[in-house]
Motif scaffolding. Structure first.
Motif, PDB file in Angstrom:
ATOM      1  N   LYS A 354       0.921  -1.107  -0.057  1.00  0.00           N
ATOM      2  CA  LYS A 354       0.072  -0.064   0.091  1.00  0.00           C
ATOM      3  C   LYS A 354       0.674   1.283  -0.222  1.00  0.00           C
ATOM      4  CE  LYS A 354      -4.439  -1.528   2.339  1.00  0.00           C
ATOM      5  NZ  LYS A 354      -5.098  -1.340   3.462  1.00  0.00           N
ATOM      6  N   SER A 357       4.999   1.611  -3.703  1.00  0.00           N
ATOM      7  CA  SER A 357       4.583   1.274  -5.200  1.00  0.00           C
ATOM      8  C   SER A 357       5.697   1.571  -6.164  1.00  0.00           C
ATOM      9  CB  SER A 357       3.615   2.416  -5.538  1.00  0.00           C
ATOM     10  OG  SER A 357       4.055   3.683  -5.362  1.00  0.00           O
ATOM     11  N   TYR A 380      -1.261  -4.611  -7.775  1.00  0.00           N
ATOM     12  CA  TYR A 380      -2.354  -3.770  -7.981  1.00  0.00           C
ATOM     13  C   TYR A 380      -3.371  -4.235  -8.789  1.00  0.00           C
ATOM     14  CZ  TYR A 380       0.923  -0.799  -5.375  1.00  0.00           C
ATOM     15  OH  TYR A 380       1.993  -0.457  -4.526  1.00  0.00           O
ATOM     16  N   TRP A 385      -6.167  -2.007  -6.689  1.00  0.00           N
ATOM     17  CA  TRP A 385      -5.500  -0.813  -5.915  1.00  0.00           C
ATOM     18  C   TRP A 385      -5.112   0.364  -6.902  1.00  0.00           C
ATOM     19  CZ3 TRP A 385      -5.610   0.836  -1.214  1.00  0.00           C
ATOM     20  CH2 TRP A 385      -4.357   1.922  -0.641  1.00  0.00           C
ATOM     21  N   PRO A 387      -2.784   3.191  -6.958  1.00  0.00           N
ATOM     22  CA  PRO A 387      -1.654   3.895  -6.358  1.00  0.00           C
ATOM     23  C   PRO A 387      -1.917   5.540  -6.307  1.00  0.00           C
ATOM     24  CG  PRO A 387      -0.927   3.144  -8.228  1.00  0.00           C
ATOM     25  CD  PRO A 387      -2.519   2.527  -8.049  1.00  0.00           C
TER      26      PRO A 387
END
Length: 500
Positions: A354, A357, A380, A385, A387
């Motif tokens: 998280k 990246s 991701y 997800w 970023p």
């Protein structure tokens, strides 16, 4: 039937050929093949030994200069028998390592051991090393980078907003005095009425930053120096330096010559000779050689040692377990209490990624920053997800990562990770090898029944804080007349333990 005896000339030819064969065999047996030795070393020795430094056992580099070949052959094949014979060196080594016997390897041939010893005398492989050139780094900046990664990187990036604002060039926007006060205790700074501190608190929805009163003024100055200088990019040099090893010369070519000469002789016997005895002998030799090769080939079926499939994501154990010291059981958490070690879910990856990246570690011409960043993006893409917004995408259809299994036992063989990891306190590297050094994991051990049984025969039962096993140990030690009871003596050789 009339038997034609070999002529005098032919007798001399056979004598000379036999002499050549014996010399070739003796030379090849003494010198060994270091390339094959490296493979054997990794399979049998690397879990307990390194070449250049002590691991569980002593370093093995240059061991042939300390012990004779005859002694090493006896020690490797059965060190217990060598010690029982009264050999003082064997007894001294046993005592030096607290009475822990080395695993015996009776299955290794004399040639196998000579190959291993040839490898210990020098690196047997060619390696191309890419030399990385870097700019000089101010020691203060280097210290600051380390402090930044430890204390700040989970919430901040240098060039863009993460949980908190971007910190690159922060010294141009705030005074050093203000930064020190903010970092050590931003709550106290805000309570003092400082308007900048209040504005930042409100901008980030009333979420206070962690205070770092333990950081000294010098620590904070080093961190700010790093945020000003930024990362010094590693530049891959255009020229590659070839690192060539200088092991003992391989004599494998001698074996090929001997085989070629023998085959030529057999063909000559069948074509040109009328000697029935020689033809019968040659036929028997061919049948025995064919049977040996066939049996040796069949024994390799189902052994997937060195198996290294291509994975959907280039996950580097070297970066995670090696460089960043992530514990094996953080990802493979069920190994402590379950039969299987478990494959970590993407959620486990996201606990770290998280906030991570981008890749900021060392790179090569083949695996540069863009390569590693793209592999992180695959995580991701799997879970959904974003970023940029630091949020999961609403309504995203997740795509499970289809990892390819590497280690697989037959269905009729039972293995329990918890029994070994928790009860036996066995390190992961014992079976899986030095995973912290592997860019891509491969099957390190053969995982054969003989390999497992050898470990059970040599591994003593751990009795620390275990009264139940202590009682059994006392009874079994009297029964077998030994000081330390092994897993095998505790039942580790019973068929029903693994096959039921």
């Amino acid at each position: 039937m009339k038997i034609v005896m070999p002529s005098s000339t032919f007798k001399k030819f056979l004598t000379g050929l036999s002499f050549l064969f014996l010399i070739s065999f003796t030379l090849s047996a003494q010198q060994g093949d270091p390339a094959n030795g490296k493979k054997l070393f990794n399979t049998n020795c690397a879990a307990c030994h390194k070449l250049d430094k002590k691991l569980i056992g002593p370093p093995l580099g240059g061991v042939t200069e300390k012990r004779s070949n005859e002694w090493l052959q006896a020690w490797i094949k059965d060190n217990n028998a060598l010690r029982a014979s009264g050999d003082q060196d064997a007894i001294d080594i046993f005592n030096e390592y607290n009475g822990m016997p080395m695993t015996a390897y009776p299955q290794l041939s004399e040639q196998d051991i000579n190959d291993i010893l040839a490898y210990t005398d020098g690196e047997p492989v060619e390696a191309k090393t890419t030399v990385a050139a870097t700019q000089e780094v101010d020691p203060k900046v280097a210290v600051g980078k380390k402090l930044y990664q430890t204390n700040c990187a989970s919430c901040h990036k240098l060039d863009k907003k993460l949980i908190g604002p971007a910190l690159g060039g922060i010294a141009d926007r705030r005074s050093m005095e203000w930064l020190k006060a903010w970092i050590k205790d931003n709550n106290a700074l805000r309570a003092s009425g400082d308007q900048d501190a209040i504005d930042i608190f409100e901008e980030y929805n009333g979420m206070p930053m962690t205070a770092f009163p333990q950081l000294s003024d010098e620590d904070i100055e080093a961190i700010i120096a790093y945020t000003t200088a930024g990362d010094v990019k590693q530049v891959v040099a255009s020229a590659e330096t070839e690192v060539l090893a200088t092991p003992k010369k391989s004599t494998a070519w001698m074996s090929y010559i001997v085989v070629a000469v023998l085959l030529g002789l057999i063909i000559w016997i069948y074509v040109a000779s009328n000697n029935g005895f020689l033809k019968i002998s040659a036929t028997i030799f061919v049948l025995i050689l064919t049977g040996y090769i066939l049996f040796d080939t069949l024994m390799d079926i189902g052994i997937d040692q060195d198996y290294q499939p291509i994975q959907p994501i280039a996950f580097s154990h070297k970066i995670h377990a090696g460089d960043n010291k992530v514990d094996c059981q953080y990802c493979h958490s069920s190994a402590k209490h379950s039969k299987t070690s478990g494959i970590p879910s993407v959620n486990v990856c996201m606990n770290c990624h998280k906030s991570i990246s981008e890749y900021t570690g060392p790179t090569t011409s083949e695996m540069d920053k863009a390569f590693y960043d793209a592999e992180i993006q695959k995580i991701y893409d799997a879970i959904g997800w974003d970023p940029e917004t630091l949020q999961y995408i609403e309504g995203y259809e997740q795509k499970p990562i289809k990892w390819v299994q590497i280690h697989k036992l037959p269905d009729y063989a039972y293995f329990n990770h918890a029994q070994h990891v928790t009860a036996g306190n066995i390190a992961c590297q014992k079976c899986h090898g030095p995973v912290e050094e592997m860019e891509e994991v491969y099957q390190y051990s053969p995982l054969t029944m003989g390999w497992c049984l050898n470990c059970h025969k040599e591994t003593a039962v751990d009795l620390k804080g275990n009264d139940y096993y202590a009682k059994i140990h006392d009874e079994l030690s009297k029964k077998y007349g030994v000081d330390k009871v092994t897993i095998a003596q505790l039942g580790g050789k019973e068929c029903g333990k693994c096959h039921y």
